[in-house]
Design an enzyme around this catalytic site. Structure first.
Site, PDB file in Angstrom:
ATOM      1  N   PHE A 172      39.621   1.940 -51.681  1.00 53.01           N
ATOM      2  CA  PHE A 172      40.327   3.161 -51.295  1.00 53.01           C
ATOM      3  C   PHE A 172      40.311   3.253 -49.776  1.00 53.01           C
ATOM      4  CE2 PHE A 172      40.467   7.893 -50.891  1.00 53.01           C
ATOM      5  CZ  PHE A 172      41.553   8.177 -51.718  1.00 53.01           C
ATOM      6  N   SER A 174      36.486  13.688 -42.253  1.00 56.07           N
ATOM      7  CA  SER A 174      36.766  14.913 -43.008  1.00 56.07           C
ATOM      8  C   SER A 174      38.196  15.386 -42.784  1.00 56.07           C
ATOM      9  CB  SER A 174      35.776  16.011 -42.593  1.00 56.07           C
ATOM     10  OG  SER A 174      34.454  15.656 -42.941  1.00 56.07           O
ATOM     11  N   ILE A 224      35.249   1.365 -45.315  1.00 55.69           N
ATOM     12  CA  ILE A 224      35.916   1.175 -46.598  1.00 55.69           C
ATOM     13  C   ILE A 224      35.016   0.356 -47.531  1.00 55.69           C
ATOM     14  CG2 ILE A 224      38.009   0.452 -47.751  1.00 55.69           C
ATOM     15  CD1 ILE A 224      38.343   2.686 -45.594  1.00 55.69           C
ATOM     16  N   GLU A 279      32.983  11.552 -49.858  1.00 57.26           N
ATOM     17  CA  GLU A 279      33.866  12.370 -50.715  1.00 57.26           C
ATOM     18  C   GLU A 279      33.849  13.844 -50.316  1.00 57.26           C
ATOM     19  OE1 GLU A 279      35.627  10.436 -52.352  1.00 57.26           O
ATOM     20  OE2 GLU A 279      34.313   8.729 -52.242  1.00 57.26           O
ATOM     21  N   SER A 303      28.876  18.012 -47.188  1.00 58.09           N
ATOM     22  CA  SER A 303      28.365  19.266 -47.755  1.00 58.09           C
ATOM     23  C   SER A 303      28.977  20.473 -47.057  1.00 58.09           C
ATOM     24  CB  SER A 303      26.833  19.307 -47.636  1.00 58.09           C
ATOM     25  OG  SER A 303      26.240  18.360 -48.483  1.00 58.09           O
TER      26      SER A 303
END
Length: 378
Positions: free
Chosen positions: A119, A128, A153, A356, A359
């Site tokens: 990805f 971000s 990656i 992903e 926080s």
């Protein structure tokens, strides 16, 4: 596949994990996940876990996939990362968002593990704030020409195909790029805090020509229709990864506390150590239930599944960081040495608070959901 029929898959996963766990430290030390391990995952069907059966996958439900992620993630974080990247971020996204032509060209190979995918979203200056990416594409007849530089990656070092995101004056689109396409350059990266065996690399695209048929979901669909749904799936996988690492750390902590003697007593009898254990048991249980709730809402296609997944990812990654830190504390000097899993788990847990969606990003998303949902009107 319902959860009862997934039992044989989870049994295979448990057997695989039992052989995998003793090798996790080796993979971490050598920064290399062996091809044989990837082939074992492929042969077991794990790489197509959530891909529909019609495309060669196992068709696991989100809940069964969560259990699979925990079983493998508890044994080895880098091996679990292949599930997150290859299966959740790419294969499952293509199953949901790609044209039938793309599915026929790629999806069966991805589900079977004949080809490995990665990805390619992050860049040195776009983490971000993924929309600020600088990798560019230009339409040129029957091809799109890509130029840019992706970084951080996972599995780019060995991937056969890249799901790449690029912009044309702010219009973000997604493309599938084969590794052997002229102009693709792979630069392996090492020295990472965690996920060391994920074959991380930078990927440079220099006038790379991509067939127009490899455009995913259309021009301008890259962010809203590909990136966001993919990250939703990735966060769900990472939420379960947090449970896996926290559970592994809890078991290390309890095993050591039950055996280690100081001042004439086993340290598990000391109240301050018991507090850490009690908190860990409670927090891991809560994190797992939040993941299961997110999974149930996904099954129901409930609109709140996205917010529930953000909550689960934020909480479980925080719990993983806290429980692994306490595990190091309970193990003392042994917890600071790579002869025991605790120090590796501690490093791996920190990664989950970043990938992903950090926080802090999760807190913002969760707060926005809270303000919209729970503020009394009028």
């Amino acid at each position: 596949m319902d959860d009862r029929s997934a039992a044989p898959v989870l049994e295979r996963a448990a057997a695989f994990a039992a052989e995998l766990a003793p090798r996790a430290a080796e993979f971490d030390r050598t920064e290399h996940l062996p091809r044989e391990v990837i082939e074992q995952m492929a042969d077991a069907g794990f790489l197509g876990a959530t891909v529909p059966v019609e495309w060669g996958g196992l068709g696991l439900s989100p809940l069964a996939y969560g259990d699979l992620t925990e079983v493998i993630g508890k044994a080895c974080a880098s091996t679990r990362a292949l599930l997150t990247v290859h299966t959740s971020l790419v294969a499952e996204t293509l199953a949901d968002r790609a044209s039938r032509r793309i599915k026929e060209k790629y999806l069966r190979d991805l589900a079977s593990g004949r080809r490995i995918a990665c990805f390619a979203l992050s860049e040195a200056g776009a983490g971000s704030d993924a929309a600020s990416m600088s990798t560019r594409y230009l339409r040129k007849g029957d091809v799109f020409v890509l130029d840019g530089h992706k970084k951080w990656i996972s599995f780019a070092g060995i991937a056969d195909v890249f799901l790449v995101f690029a912009t044309d004056n702010g219009v973000i689109s997604a493309f599938l790029v084969d590794r052997d396409t002229p102009g693709v350059e792979i630069r392996p990266m090492s020295g990472m805090l965690g996920n060391r065996a994920t074959h991380m690399a930078e990927v440079v695209f220099s006038a790379v020509e991509v067939p127009a048929e490899n455009l995913v979901s259309g021009i301008g669909a890259g962010f809203a229709f590909v990136v966001n749904p993919a990250l939703f799936r990735g966060r769900y996988s990472i939420a379960w990864a947090g449970v896996a690492i926290a559970q592994a750390a809890l078991e290390e902590m309890c095993t050591h506390a039950a055996r280690r003697e100081q001042f004439g007593s086993r340290i598990g009898s000391f109240q301050l150590v018991q507090k850490m254990i009690a908190d860990a048991v409670t927090q891991v249980s809560a994190a797992r239930e939040l993941c299961r709730r997110a999974g149930r809402l996904r099954v129901e296609r409930n609109p709140e599944a996205v917010a529930a997944t953000n909550v689960a990812k934020y909480f479980s990654s925080t719990v993983a960081a806290r429980v692994t830190s306490d595990a190091v504390q309970v193990l003392g000097g042994n917890g600071c040495w790579n002869g025991f899993p605790a120090e590796r788990l501690f490093r791996e847990a920190k990664i989950l608070e970043i990938i992903e969606g950090t926080s802090q990003v999760q807190q913002t998303l969760i707060a926005d959901f809270g303000l919209t949902t729970f503020a009394r009107k009028g």
